[in-house]
Design an enzyme around this catalytic site. Structure first.
Site, PDB file in Angstrom:
ATOM      1  N   ARG A  59      44.913 -16.522  48.181  1.00  0.00           N
ATOM      2  CA  ARG A  59      45.090 -17.598  48.962  1.00  0.00           C
ATOM      3  C   ARG A  59      44.828 -17.144  50.445  1.00  0.00           C
ATOM      4  O   ARG A  59      45.815 -17.064  51.212  1.00  0.00           O
ATOM      5  CB  ARG A  59      46.597 -18.116  48.988  1.00  0.00           C
ATOM      6  N   ASP A  61      43.836 -16.945  54.357  1.00  0.00           N
ATOM      7  CA  ASP A  61      44.493 -17.498  55.518  1.00  0.00           C
ATOM      8  C   ASP A  61      43.336 -18.277  56.100  1.00  0.00           C
ATOM      9  O   ASP A  61      42.181 -18.097  55.995  1.00  0.00           O
ATOM     10  CB  ASP A  61      44.779 -16.530  56.563  1.00  0.00           C
ATOM     11  N   TYR A 119      37.339  -6.397  49.888  1.00  0.00           N
ATOM     12  CA  TYR A 119      37.411  -7.193  51.138  1.00  0.00           C
ATOM     13  C   TYR A 119      36.358  -6.332  52.038  1.00  0.00           C
ATOM     14  O   TYR A 119      36.202  -5.254  51.936  1.00  0.00           O
ATOM     15  CB  TYR A 119      38.680  -7.286  51.831  1.00  0.00           C
ATOM     16  N   ARG A 206      43.720  -7.084  57.536  1.00  0.00           N
ATOM     17  CA  ARG A 206      43.749  -7.253  58.804  1.00  0.00           C
ATOM     18  C   ARG A 206      44.508  -6.361  59.499  1.00  0.00           C
ATOM     19  O   ARG A 206      44.026  -5.843  60.820  1.00  0.00           O
ATOM     20  CB  ARG A 206      44.071  -8.707  59.080  1.00  0.00           C
TER      21      ARG A 206
END
Lengths: 257, 257
Positions: A59, A61, A119, A206
């Protein structure tokens, strides 16, 4: 298909979904603002003439991009699983593209099954920002030392309690995750942090990126990453890098044939 | 500074301008629709408190991008030439960025002085389009043979009459141009055509790209490019490839120290 007896010809479809997250309030349904999940549900309903509620693997952001997020849904459509991508792409806006669709076993669940997630966090490291990459990278003006960043990243390899790299407003109890691989790659004025693992905590990539940028600037020595891990508190790590630099590259399910 | 005697402290400033052309009706002032030139003039006026009319080197079309277009203007500001970029970037929207500003000789003109222009035409060659590159590349579904494209491109090297590669609605009399270098580079699912020359006719790079795509698909043999050159008529060449794939990479002025 939700109510009554299961149809004999019901099937579970997996989608591999790529999107430009710029104009979406993330993946998950929101009362205010359009999301990727909502656009998929709406267009699947129009295509299949059934109410569809997709379940997403990640999910993401608001503002985060994906080249290979995964979603499933159940349907009794007669359209073959591998043809749904073509039909659905005809309906979707240009910033969401289905890269693959196929039938999967009825017990496959994209969040509960084991997966390897990869990622990429992209940094534009130049004197001035680049207009054509601004929506897909984090602009850092001061020169970054990518060798120090790679040295720091190595401390994150393997299984650790990543509590320090998790946004404080999370409900997760178990903050242990395994990072299989993390690399810092420099190409001209672009630096990519590519990281794969068995799972990531809320904002973990992040916060890792924000911390490695501090190292690259010379504000933290690489060993500081080990100290951050040991402290097990969010305030020990660097800031959360902005959403636009993050792209979910792919999800692999080793148990899915 | 347009009227009366020239100021003694008047100077000519050169800007190196990068922009994402997606939301602009090209470079040149238009009655309908916002252009890069207009945004530069308006923000320079606000910064320097003078009426400014920039002169651009390349009047790129609607949707075309640039990493290094060049513009000049005259001003009697006391801001040093190399500092204007910083001040101007504070005012400009995120899709236009000044990469460099500096004072140049008063007789320097970006279209009249000799230059080497380098363009890149980017093709996304994959089964499905990629949402995150859709604004900066031309999506081609069918697999392209980049070796055939390179072989075809070689016929364009050197000085030729490029009339066949010029959009019919042009007023230019002399259609002879010199291509210094043209390369077709493949990286994963992306193909870049990089071409540099002493000048390009209207839509020339996009018609070259559209023609090379035909070759890459197997619709034209590479030698066809020689025949197209010989015919000297627009209808002989392939279609004009779309604007979003085109980026003006840089302009070099050998006579400018």
């Amino acid at each position: 298909m939700q109510k009554g007896m299961p149809y004999l010809d019901m099937k579970r479809i997996m989608l591999r979904v790529a999107y430009d997250g710029t104009n979406y309030c993330g993946w998950q349904l929101q009362p205010n603002g359009i999301t990727v999940e909502e656009v998929l549900n709406r267009n699947l309903k129009a295509l299949l003439k059934e109410d569809i509620n997709v379940i997403g693997a990640s999910r993401t952001d608001s503002g985060v991009h994906a080249l290979g997020n995964v979603a499933i849904f159940d349907t009794d459509t007669r359209i073959p699983g591998d043809k749904i991508s073509y039909a659905l792409n005809q309906k979707l806006p240009g910033d969401i593209v289905i890269q693959e669709s196929r039938e999967v076993p009825a017990d496959f669940h994209p969040r509960r099954c084991n997966s390897i997630k990869t990622y990429r966090y992209t940094i534009q490291n130049s004197r001035f920002p680049l207009p054509t990459t601004r929506l897909y990278s984090y602009f850092v003006h001061y020169p970054l030392n990518e060798l120090l960043m790679q040295e720091a990243a190595a401390y994150l390899m393997g299984e650790h309690d990543f509590k320090s790299f998790c946004s404080a407003n999370t409900h997760v109890k178990d903050t242990v995750r395994r990072i299989y691989d993390i690399n810092v790659e420099k190409t001209d004025e672009r630096i990519d942090i590519i990281v794969s693992g068995n799972g990531f905590l809320y904002n973990m990539v992040r916060i890792i990126a924000g911390t490695l940028v501090r190292v690259g600037l010379g504000a933290y020595p690489p060993i500081k990453v080990q100290e951050i891990l040991n402290k097990k508190e969010r305030s020990a790590a660097g800031p959360k890098a902005p959403a636009e630099g993050l792209t979910l590259l792919k999800l692999e399910y080793p148990d899915l044939m």
